[in-house]
Design an enzyme around this catalytic site. Structure first.
Site, PDB file in Angstrom:
ATOM      1  CD  GLU A 119      49.769  96.950 -24.131  1.00  0.00           C
ATOM      2  OE1 GLU A 119      49.308  97.880 -23.316  1.00  0.00           O
ATOM      3  OE2 GLU A 119      50.810  97.298 -24.207  1.00  0.00           O
ATOM      4  CD  GLU A 139      51.571  93.059 -21.390  1.00  0.00           C
ATOM      5  OE1 GLU A 139      51.915  93.883 -22.237  1.00  0.00           O
ATOM      6  OE2 GLU A 139      50.762  91.962 -20.773  1.00  0.00           O
TER       7      GLU A 139
END
Length: 257
Positions: A119, A139
């Site tokens: 990210e 995740e």
């Protein structure tokens, strides 16, 4: 490119190593014991760097030390965070600030860029990498979502279908796959990666800084702000002495040919 100065940000001696030059800053994530995992101290250091670049806009090159970009958020800290921490957007706030820096951000990705590390790379304007890069968001396998920008930046970069595949399966892309998907714009051998990032920065720095800043502003604008925002930014540039100087120089060179 020779740096003019260097320093560190963060609680550790080398957690975020900074090299500064007139037109650019190179920031190296350096937590070798945890493969450059992003913890609170790293976030604090990134905020401090953003404050510097907001006050004195320059190109930013982001990289990781030791053949790793960033292996993700620090799981030891992440495990203990609660609902109030999620709502605070600890990583989100820092990555959004990086995304909104006035001048372009280049991510040079080698090795792992996973979870929060991916990210952070998504927040850059330009991403280059190596064949050994490994990029993805695992995740959901840890019982959380990619909540620091991936669910809305990744579809902009690779398209909705591919973003959904990555985020829902936790698939990790190789450097070659990331290039094919458009997540990286070029591949380089690890020993050439930083030089390639500087070469891109050189090309950016050769252009008019204000025109570069306005181009980034237009790129980041919401769809409903176009085309008005381009016209307003262009109107400012049309009155710029630098525009007149550069166009005059171009015409003179063409005449001399």
């Amino acid at each position: 490119m020779t740096s003019a100065s260097s320093s560190t940000h963060g609680s550790g001696p080398d957690i975020l190593r900074i090299e500064r030059a007139a037109a650019r800053v190179t920031a190296t994530l350096d937590r070798p014991d945890v493969r450059n995992a992003i913890d609170q101290a790293m976030i604090d250091a990134l905020h401090a760097l953003c404050a510097e670049l907001e006050a004195d806009p320059r190109i930013l090159i982001l990289r990781g030390a030791g053949g790793v970009f960033a292996s993700g958020a620090d799981i030891a800290q992440l495990r203990d965070r609660r609902a109030q921490d999620a709502r605070a957007g600890i990583n989100t706030t820092a990555f959004r600030r990086i995304r909104q820096l006035p001048m372009p951000v280049i991510a040079a990705v080698d090795g792992y860029a996973l979870g929060g590390g991916a990210e952070l790379a998504y927040a850059a304007d330009i991403r280059i990498g190596t064949p050994s890069a490994r990029i993805g968001n695992p995740e959901t396998g840890l019982g959380i979502i990619a909540a620091a920008g991936a669910t809305w930046r990744l579809p902009q970069i690779v398209g909705e279908a591919r973003a959904a595949e990555l985020l829902l399966t936790g698939r990790i892309l190789t450097g070659r796959q990331a290039l094919e998907w458009g997540l990286l714009s070029s591949l380089h051998e690890p020993e050439d990666l930083l030089a390639a990032a500087h070469a891109i920065a050189d090309r950016i720095a050769a252009n008019d800084p204000l025109a570069t800043r306005h181009t980034k502003t237009a790129l980041l604008a919401r769809p409903d702000r176009h085309p008005e925002i381009e016209l307003e930014l262009q109107s400012e540039l049309f009155e710029s002495p630098e525009k007149h100087r550069r166009m005059t120089a171009f015409l003179e060179r063409r005449i001399r040919r």
